[in-house]
Design an enzyme around this catalytic site. Structure first.
Site, mmCIF file in Angstrom:
data_model
loop_
_atom_site.group_PDB
_atom_site.id
_atom_site.type_symbol
_atom_site.label_atom_id
_atom_site.label_comp_id
_atom_site.label_asym_id
_atom_site.label_seq_id
_atom_site.Cartn_x
_atom_site.Cartn_y
_atom_site.Cartn_z
ATOM 1 N N ASP A 156 0.858 -1.179 0.000
ATOM 2 C CA ASP A 156 0.000 0.000 0.000
ATOM 3 C C ASP A 156 0.899 1.236 0.000
ATOM 4 O O ASP A 156 2.015 1.196 0.540
ATOM 5 C CB ASP A 156 -0.916 0.005 1.244
ATOM 6 C CG ASP A 156 -2.130 0.902 1.078
ATOM 7 O OD1 ASP A 156 -3.244 0.368 0.924
ATOM 8 O OD2 ASP A 156 -1.959 2.147 1.083
ATOM 9 N N ASP A 202 4.200 2.011 -3.719
ATOM 10 C CA ASP A 202 3.222 2.661 -4.603
ATOM 11 C C ASP A 202 3.102 1.823 -5.871
ATOM 12 O O ASP A 202 4.108 1.521 -6.518
ATOM 13 C CB ASP A 202 3.741 4.075 -4.923
ATOM 14 C CG ASP A 202 2.738 4.889 -5.731
ATOM 15 O OD1 ASP A 202 2.099 4.340 -6.655
ATOM 16 O OD2 ASP A 202 2.605 6.085 -5.431
ATOM 17 N N TYR A 235 -11.724 8.131 -13.963
ATOM 18 C CA TYR A 235 -11.969 6.903 -13.191
ATOM 19 C C TYR A 235 -12.703 5.879 -14.054
ATOM 20 O O TYR A 235 -12.362 4.692 -14.084
ATOM 21 C CB TYR A 235 -12.784 7.251 -11.943
ATOM 22 C CG TYR A 235 -13.032 6.098 -10.999
ATOM 23 C CD1 TYR A 235 -11.996 5.568 -10.231
ATOM 24 C CD2 TYR A 235 -14.307 5.565 -10.846
ATOM 25 C CE1 TYR A 235 -12.234 4.523 -9.348
ATOM 26 C CE2 TYR A 235 -14.552 4.523 -9.960
ATOM 27 C CZ TYR A 235 -13.507 4.009 -9.212
ATOM 28 O OH TYR A 235 -13.747 2.968 -8.338
HETATM 29 P P1 NAD Z 1 -9.721 2.905 -0.043
HETATM 30 O O1 NAD Z 1 -9.294 4.290 -0.398
HETATM 31 O O2 NAD Z 1 -10.383 2.658 1.259
HETATM 32 O O3 NAD Z 1 -8.511 1.913 -0.181
HETATM 33 C C1 NAD Z 1 -7.652 1.969 -1.273
HETATM 34 C C2 NAD Z 1 -6.277 1.626 -0.778
HETATM 35 O O4 NAD Z 1 -5.398 1.734 -1.899
HETATM 36 C C3 NAD Z 1 -5.781 2.601 0.296
HETATM 37 O O5 NAD Z 1 -5.203 1.899 1.380
HETATM 38 C C4 NAD Z 1 -4.753 3.449 -0.438
HETATM 39 O O6 NAD Z 1 -3.718 3.908 0.403
HETATM 40 C C5 NAD Z 1 -4.259 2.449 -1.467
HETATM 41 N N1 NAD Z 1 -3.653 3.136 -2.593
HETATM 42 C C6 NAD Z 1 -4.096 4.235 -3.236
HETATM 43 N N2 NAD Z 1 -3.220 4.591 -4.178
HETATM 44 C C7 NAD Z 1 -2.211 3.689 -4.127
HETATM 45 C C8 NAD Z 1 -1.008 3.539 -4.844
HETATM 46 N N3 NAD Z 1 -0.641 4.402 -5.796
HETATM 47 N N4 NAD Z 1 -0.205 2.481 -4.546
HETATM 48 C C9 NAD Z 1 -0.549 1.615 -3.555
HETATM 49 N N5 NAD Z 1 -1.654 1.741 -2.834
HETATM 50 C C10 NAD Z 1 -2.486 2.768 -3.114
HETATM 51 O O7 NAD Z 1 -10.674 2.459 -1.235
HETATM 52 P P2 NAD Z 1 -11.528 1.123 -1.425
HETATM 53 O O8 NAD Z 1 -12.949 1.491 -1.428
HETATM 54 O O9 NAD Z 1 -11.065 0.054 -0.517
HETATM 55 O O10 NAD Z 1 -11.118 0.791 -2.927
HETATM 56 C C11 NAD Z 1 -10.458 -0.404 -3.287
HETATM 57 C C12 NAD Z 1 -10.715 -0.642 -4.764
HETATM 58 O O11 NAD Z 1 -12.122 -0.781 -4.977
HETATM 59 C C13 NAD Z 1 -10.281 0.506 -5.659
HETATM 60 O O12 NAD Z 1 -9.728 -0.009 -6.861
HETATM 61 C C14 NAD Z 1 -11.561 1.232 -5.949
HETATM 62 O O13 NAD Z 1 -11.521 1.960 -7.155
HETATM 63 C C15 NAD Z 1 -12.528 0.075 -6.014
HETATM 64 N N6 NAD Z 1 -13.935 0.445 -5.820
HETATM 65 C C16 NAD Z 1 -14.359 0.962 -4.643
HETATM 66 C C17 NAD Z 1 -15.694 1.293 -4.494
HETATM 67 C C18 NAD Z 1 -16.234 1.886 -3.219
HETATM 68 O O14 NAD Z 1 -17.425 2.223 -3.163
HETATM 69 N N7 NAD Z 1 -15.443 2.030 -2.183
HETATM 70 C C19 NAD Z 1 -16.585 1.074 -5.542
HETATM 71 C C20 NAD Z 1 -16.112 0.531 -6.732
HETATM 72 C C21 NAD Z 1 -14.782 0.214 -6.856
#
Ligand code: NAD
Length: 254
Positions: free
Chosen positions: A33, A55, A148
Protein backbone atom coordinates in the site's frame (compact mmCIF):
# COMPACT_ATOMS: atom_id res chain seq x y z
CA UNK A 1 -5.74 -25.92 0.99
CA UNK A 2 -3.85 -22.83 2.09
CA UNK A 3 -3.21 -20.33 -0.70
CA UNK A 4 -0.61 -17.62 -1.20
CA UNK A 5 -2.45 -14.33 -1.69
CA UNK A 6 -1.02 -10.96 -2.73
CA UNK A 7 -3.12 -7.80 -2.46
CA UNK A 8 -2.31 -4.30 -3.70
CA UNK A 9 -3.88 -1.38 -1.87
CA UNK A 10 -4.36 -3.79 0.99
CA UNK A 11 -3.88 -1.57 4.03
CA UNK A 12 -7.40 -0.16 4.22
CA UNK A 13 -10.91 -0.46 2.82
CA UNK A 14 -11.80 -3.38 0.58
CA UNK A 15 -8.18 -4.53 0.29
CA UNK A 16 -7.81 -4.85 4.05
CA UNK A 17 -11.09 -6.75 4.31
CA UNK A 18 -9.86 -9.13 1.60
CA UNK A 19 -6.56 -9.57 3.47
CA UNK A 20 -8.35 -10.32 6.75
CA UNK A 21 -10.79 -12.77 5.21
CA UNK A 22 -8.12 -14.72 3.30
CA UNK A 23 -5.92 -14.81 6.43
CA UNK A 24 -8.84 -15.96 8.60
CA UNK A 25 -9.23 -19.10 6.53
CA UNK A 26 -5.52 -19.88 6.85
CA UNK A 27 -4.08 -18.34 3.69
CA UNK A 28 -0.69 -16.62 3.60
CA UNK A 29 -1.19 -12.96 2.80
CA UNK A 30 1.20 -10.31 1.47
CA UNK A 31 0.02 -6.80 0.79
CA UNK A 32 1.40 -3.48 -0.32
CA UNK A 33 0.00 0.00 0.00
CA UNK A 34 1.19 3.56 -0.62
CA UNK A 35 0.11 4.68 2.86
CA UNK A 36 3.06 3.99 5.18
CA UNK A 37 1.12 4.60 8.41
CA UNK A 38 -1.70 2.26 7.36
CA UNK A 39 0.86 -0.40 6.40
CA UNK A 40 2.56 -0.10 9.80
CA UNK A 41 -0.82 -0.49 11.50
CA UNK A 42 -1.67 -3.61 9.50
CA UNK A 43 1.73 -5.14 10.25
CA UNK A 44 1.24 -4.44 13.96
CA UNK A 45 -2.31 -5.86 13.97
CA UNK A 46 -1.47 -8.84 11.76
CA UNK A 47 2.15 -9.92 12.30
CA UNK A 48 1.56 -13.01 10.14
CA UNK A 49 0.97 -10.89 7.07
CA UNK A 50 3.79 -9.48 4.97
CA UNK A 51 2.84 -5.80 4.70
CA UNK A 52 5.03 -3.35 2.81
CA UNK A 53 4.85 0.27 1.79
CA UNK A 54 4.96 0.50 -2.02
CA UNK A 55 3.22 2.66 -4.60
CA UNK A 56 1.69 0.57 -7.39
CA UNK A 57 2.86 3.07 -10.01
CA UNK A 58 6.52 2.84 -8.89
CA UNK A 59 8.02 0.01 -10.92
CA UNK A 60 11.17 -0.30 -8.80
CA UNK A 61 9.28 -0.28 -5.49
CA UNK A 62 6.81 -2.85 -6.78
CA UNK A 63 9.61 -5.08 -8.06
CA UNK A 64 11.26 -4.96 -4.63
CA UNK A 65 7.93 -5.95 -3.02
CA UNK A 66 7.35 -8.75 -5.53
CA UNK A 67 10.92 -10.05 -5.07
CA UNK A 68 10.37 -10.24 -1.32
CA UNK A 69 7.04 -12.02 -1.77
CA UNK A 70 8.55 -14.49 -4.21
CA UNK A 71 11.33 -15.33 -1.78
CA UNK A 72 8.89 -15.74 1.11
CA UNK A 73 6.06 -17.55 -0.74
CA UNK A 74 7.88 -19.30 -3.62
CA UNK A 75 4.95 -18.54 -5.90
CA UNK A 76 1.53 -16.95 -5.79
CA UNK A 77 -1.95 -18.45 -6.04
CA UNK A 78 -4.11 -15.32 -5.94
CA UNK A 79 -3.29 -11.77 -6.97
CA UNK A 80 -5.85 -9.14 -5.99
CA UNK A 81 -4.96 -6.08 -8.10
CA UNK A 82 -7.08 -3.85 -5.94
CA UNK A 83 -5.31 -0.50 -5.44
CA UNK A 84 -7.34 2.35 -6.81
CA UNK A 85 -8.10 6.00 -6.45
CA UNK A 86 -11.25 7.92 -7.29
CA UNK A 87 -9.48 10.64 -9.25
CA UNK A 88 -10.97 14.06 -9.83
CA UNK A 89 -14.63 14.89 -10.40
CA UNK A 90 -15.60 17.58 -12.87
CA UNK A 91 -16.65 18.38 -16.39
CA UNK A 92 -14.19 17.10 -18.97
CA UNK A 93 -13.46 20.66 -20.09
CA UNK A 94 -12.34 21.59 -16.58
CA UNK A 95 -10.20 18.53 -15.78
CA UNK A 96 -6.49 18.90 -15.19
CA UNK A 97 -4.29 16.66 -17.35
CA UNK A 98 -2.02 15.81 -14.42
CA UNK A 99 -5.00 14.63 -12.35
CA UNK A 100 -6.24 12.59 -15.31
CA UNK A 101 -2.83 10.92 -15.63
CA UNK A 102 -2.56 10.28 -11.88
CA UNK A 103 -5.94 8.53 -11.85
CA UNK A 104 -5.11 6.38 -14.88
CA UNK A 105 -1.68 5.74 -13.36
CA UNK A 106 -2.89 4.20 -10.10
CA UNK A 107 -5.95 2.36 -11.41
CA UNK A 108 -4.63 1.09 -14.73
CA UNK A 109 -0.83 1.28 -14.84
CA UNK A 110 -0.61 -0.07 -11.30
CA UNK A 111 -2.73 -3.06 -12.26
CA UNK A 112 -0.49 -3.67 -15.27
CA UNK A 113 2.65 -3.97 -13.14
CA UNK A 114 0.98 -6.35 -10.69
CA UNK A 115 -0.63 -8.48 -13.41
CA UNK A 116 2.63 -8.72 -15.36
CA UNK A 117 4.44 -10.05 -12.31
CA UNK A 118 1.71 -12.51 -11.37
CA UNK A 119 1.30 -13.72 -14.95
CA UNK A 120 4.96 -14.65 -15.19
CA UNK A 121 4.80 -16.72 -12.01
CA UNK A 122 1.37 -18.24 -12.63
CA UNK A 123 2.14 -19.25 -16.21
CA UNK A 124 5.24 -21.08 -14.94
CA UNK A 125 3.18 -22.73 -12.18
CA UNK A 126 0.33 -23.61 -14.53
CA UNK A 127 -2.23 -22.28 -12.04
CA UNK A 128 -3.48 -19.16 -10.31
CA UNK A 129 -6.17 -16.51 -10.13
CA UNK A 130 -5.78 -12.85 -10.97
CA UNK A 131 -8.62 -10.83 -9.49
CA UNK A 132 -8.83 -7.22 -10.59
CA UNK A 133 -10.95 -4.65 -8.78
CA UNK A 134 -12.90 -2.75 -11.40
CA UNK A 135 -16.17 -1.02 -10.50
CA UNK A 136 -19.74 -0.52 -11.59
CA UNK A 137 -18.01 2.42 -13.31
CA UNK A 138 -16.42 -0.32 -15.43
CA UNK A 139 -19.68 -0.94 -17.29
CA UNK A 140 -21.58 2.36 -16.93
CA UNK A 141 -20.84 5.95 -17.76
CA UNK A 142 -20.66 8.31 -14.78
CA UNK A 143 -20.94 12.03 -15.44
CA UNK A 144 -18.01 14.09 -14.06
CA UNK A 145 -15.85 11.00 -13.39
CA UNK A 146 -14.33 10.42 -16.83
CA UNK A 147 -10.76 9.43 -15.76
CA UNK A 148 -11.97 6.90 -13.19
CA UNK A 149 -14.52 5.46 -15.60
CA UNK A 150 -11.93 5.20 -18.37
CA UNK A 151 -9.55 3.36 -16.04
CA UNK A 152 -12.19 0.95 -14.72
CA UNK A 153 -13.43 0.10 -18.25
CA UNK A 154 -9.78 -0.39 -19.19
CA UNK A 155 -9.43 -2.96 -16.42
CA UNK A 156 -12.28 -4.97 -17.91
CA UNK A 157 -10.39 -5.01 -21.21
CA UNK A 158 -7.27 -6.23 -19.43
CA UNK A 159 -9.32 -8.92 -17.66
CA UNK A 160 -10.80 -10.26 -20.90
CA UNK A 161 -7.46 -10.18 -22.68
CA UNK A 162 -5.40 -11.79 -19.91
CA UNK A 163 -8.04 -14.51 -19.49
CA UNK A 164 -7.42 -15.38 -23.16
CA UNK A 165 -3.63 -15.14 -22.88
CA UNK A 166 -3.35 -17.14 -19.67
CA UNK A 167 -6.30 -19.53 -19.87
CA UNK A 168 -4.41 -22.15 -21.87
CA UNK A 169 -1.79 -22.14 -19.09
CA UNK A 170 -4.45 -22.88 -16.45
CA UNK A 171 -4.59 -19.35 -15.03
CA UNK A 172 -7.96 -17.65 -14.44
CA UNK A 173 -8.48 -13.90 -14.63
CA UNK A 174 -11.62 -12.16 -13.39
CA UNK A 175 -12.70 -8.70 -12.30
CA UNK A 176 -15.07 -7.71 -9.54
CA UNK A 177 -17.23 -4.64 -9.72
CA UNK A 178 -18.11 -3.29 -6.30
CA UNK A 179 -21.14 -1.06 -6.07
CA UNK A 180 -21.03 1.80 -3.58
CA UNK A 181 -19.16 0.36 -0.59
CA UNK A 182 -19.82 1.53 2.97
CA UNK A 183 -16.70 3.31 4.25
CA UNK A 184 -14.50 6.37 4.26
CA UNK A 185 -13.77 6.28 0.55
CA UNK A 186 -17.39 6.59 -0.56
CA UNK A 187 -17.90 9.42 1.92
CA UNK A 188 -15.08 11.28 0.12
CA UNK A 189 -16.57 10.43 -3.29
CA UNK A 190 -20.00 11.68 -2.21
CA UNK A 191 -18.52 15.02 -1.13
CA UNK A 192 -16.66 15.35 -4.42
CA UNK A 193 -19.59 14.38 -6.65
CA UNK A 194 -22.04 16.60 -4.76
CA UNK A 195 -19.72 19.54 -5.30
CA UNK A 196 -19.42 18.80 -9.02
CA UNK A 197 -23.18 18.25 -9.61
CA UNK A 198 -24.63 20.93 -7.33
CA UNK A 199 -26.65 18.35 -5.35
CA UNK A 200 -26.26 17.91 -1.60
CA UNK A 201 -24.31 14.96 -0.19
CA UNK A 202 -27.52 13.39 1.13
CA UNK A 203 -29.24 13.78 -2.24
CA UNK A 204 -26.25 12.16 -3.91
CA UNK A 205 -26.26 9.28 -1.39
CA UNK A 206 -30.00 8.74 -1.94
CA UNK A 207 -29.47 8.57 -5.71
CA UNK A 208 -26.88 5.81 -5.28
CA UNK A 209 -29.34 3.77 -3.21
CA UNK A 210 -32.22 4.44 -5.59
CA UNK A 211 -30.02 3.45 -8.54
CA UNK A 212 -29.74 -0.19 -7.37
CA UNK A 213 -32.45 -2.84 -7.66
CA UNK A 214 -31.84 -4.03 -4.10
CA UNK A 215 -31.86 -0.39 -2.88
CA UNK A 216 -28.57 -0.95 -1.11
CA UNK A 217 -24.90 -0.17 -0.72
CA UNK A 218 -22.51 -3.08 -0.20
CA UNK A 219 -19.79 -3.93 2.33
CA UNK A 220 -16.20 -5.04 2.06
CA UNK A 221 -17.31 -8.45 3.32
CA UNK A 222 -19.73 -8.76 0.40
CA UNK A 223 -16.71 -8.31 -1.89
CA UNK A 224 -14.62 -10.74 0.16
CA UNK A 225 -17.37 -13.38 -0.15
CA UNK A 226 -17.10 -13.11 -3.94
CA UNK A 227 -13.28 -13.15 -3.86
CA UNK A 228 -13.23 -16.29 -1.70
CA UNK A 229 -15.70 -17.96 -4.07
CA UNK A 230 -13.57 -17.05 -7.09
CA UNK A 231 -10.46 -18.39 -5.35
CA UNK A 232 -12.22 -21.69 -4.60
CA UNK A 233 -12.48 -24.87 -6.71
CA UNK A 234 -16.22 -24.09 -7.08
CA UNK A 235 -15.20 -21.28 -9.46
CA UNK A 236 -12.69 -23.44 -11.34
CA UNK A 237 -14.40 -22.77 -14.69
CA UNK A 238 -15.03 -19.05 -14.12
CA UNK A 239 -12.67 -16.82 -16.06
CA UNK A 240 -12.76 -13.69 -18.20
CA UNK A 241 -15.74 -12.36 -16.24
CA UNK A 242 -16.66 -9.06 -14.65
CA UNK A 243 -18.70 -10.00 -11.59
CA UNK A 244 -20.66 -7.17 -10.02
CA UNK A 245 -21.36 -7.18 -6.30
CA UNK A 246 -23.61 -4.17 -6.28
CA UNK A 247 -27.27 -4.99 -5.69
CA UNK A 248 -27.67 -4.57 -9.47
CA UNK A 249 -26.86 -1.07 -10.61
CA UNK A 250 -29.71 0.31 -12.74
CA UNK A 251 -28.40 3.84 -13.05
CA UNK A 252 -25.38 5.87 -12.01
CA UNK A 253 -26.56 9.15 -13.44
CA UNK A 254 -27.20 11.71 -10.71
P1 NAD B 1 -9.72 2.91 -0.04
O1 NAD B 1 -9.29 4.29 -0.40
O2 NAD B 1 -10.38 2.66 1.26
O3 NAD B 1 -8.51 1.91 -0.18
C1 NAD B 1 -7.65 1.97 -1.27
C2 NAD B 1 -6.28 1.63 -0.78
O4 NAD B 1 -5.40 1.73 -1.90
C3 NAD B 1 -5.78 2.60 0.30
O5 NAD B 1 -5.20 1.90 1.38
C4 NAD B 1 -4.75 3.45 -0.44
O6 NAD B 1 -3.72 3.91 0.40
C5 NAD B 1 -4.26 2.45 -1.47
N1 NAD B 1 -3.65 3.14 -2.59
C6 NAD B 1 -4.10 4.24 -3.24
N2 NAD B 1 -3.22 4.59 -4.18
C7 NAD B 1 -2.21 3.69 -4.13
C8 NAD B 1 -1.01 3.54 -4.84
N3 NAD B 1 -0.64 4.40 -5.80
N4 NAD B 1 -0.21 2.48 -4.55
C9 NAD B 1 -0.55 1.62 -3.55
N5 NAD B 1 -1.65 1.74 -2.83
C10 NAD B 1 -2.49 2.77 -3.11
O7 NAD B 1 -10.67 2.46 -1.24
P2 NAD B 1 -11.53 1.12 -1.43
O8 NAD B 1 -12.95 1.49 -1.43
O9 NAD B 1 -11.06 0.05 -0.52
O10 NAD B 1 -11.12 0.79 -2.93
C11 NAD B 1 -10.46 -0.40 -3.29
C12 NAD B 1 -10.71 -0.64 -4.76
O11 NAD B 1 -12.12 -0.78 -4.98
C13 NAD B 1 -10.28 0.51 -5.66
O12 NAD B 1 -9.73 -0.01 -6.86
C14 NAD B 1 -11.56 1.23 -5.95
O13 NAD B 1 -11.52 1.96 -7.16
C15 NAD B 1 -12.53 0.07 -6.01
N6 NAD B 1 -13.93 0.44 -5.82
C16 NAD B 1 -14.36 0.96 -4.64
C17 NAD B 1 -15.69 1.29 -4.49
C18 NAD B 1 -16.23 1.89 -3.22
O14 NAD B 1 -17.42 2.22 -3.16
N7 NAD B 1 -15.44 2.03 -2.18
C19 NAD B 1 -16.59 1.07 -5.54
C20 NAD B 1 -16.11 0.53 -6.73
C21 NAD B 1 -14.78 0.21 -6.86
Amino acid sequence: MSQRVVITGGASGIGLTLARRFAERGDRVALCDADAAAVAQVQADHPDMLARQADVTDEAAMQAFFDEVETAFEGVDVLCANAGTGGPAGRIEDLDYGEWQACIGVNLNGAFLACRWAARLMRAQGSGLILITSSTSGFHGVPYRSPYVAAKWGLVGITKTLAMELGPAGVRVNAIAPGAVEGARMERVLQMEAKASGLTVEETRALYVKGTSLRTWVTGDDLADMALFLASPAAGKVTGQLLAVDGHTESMVP
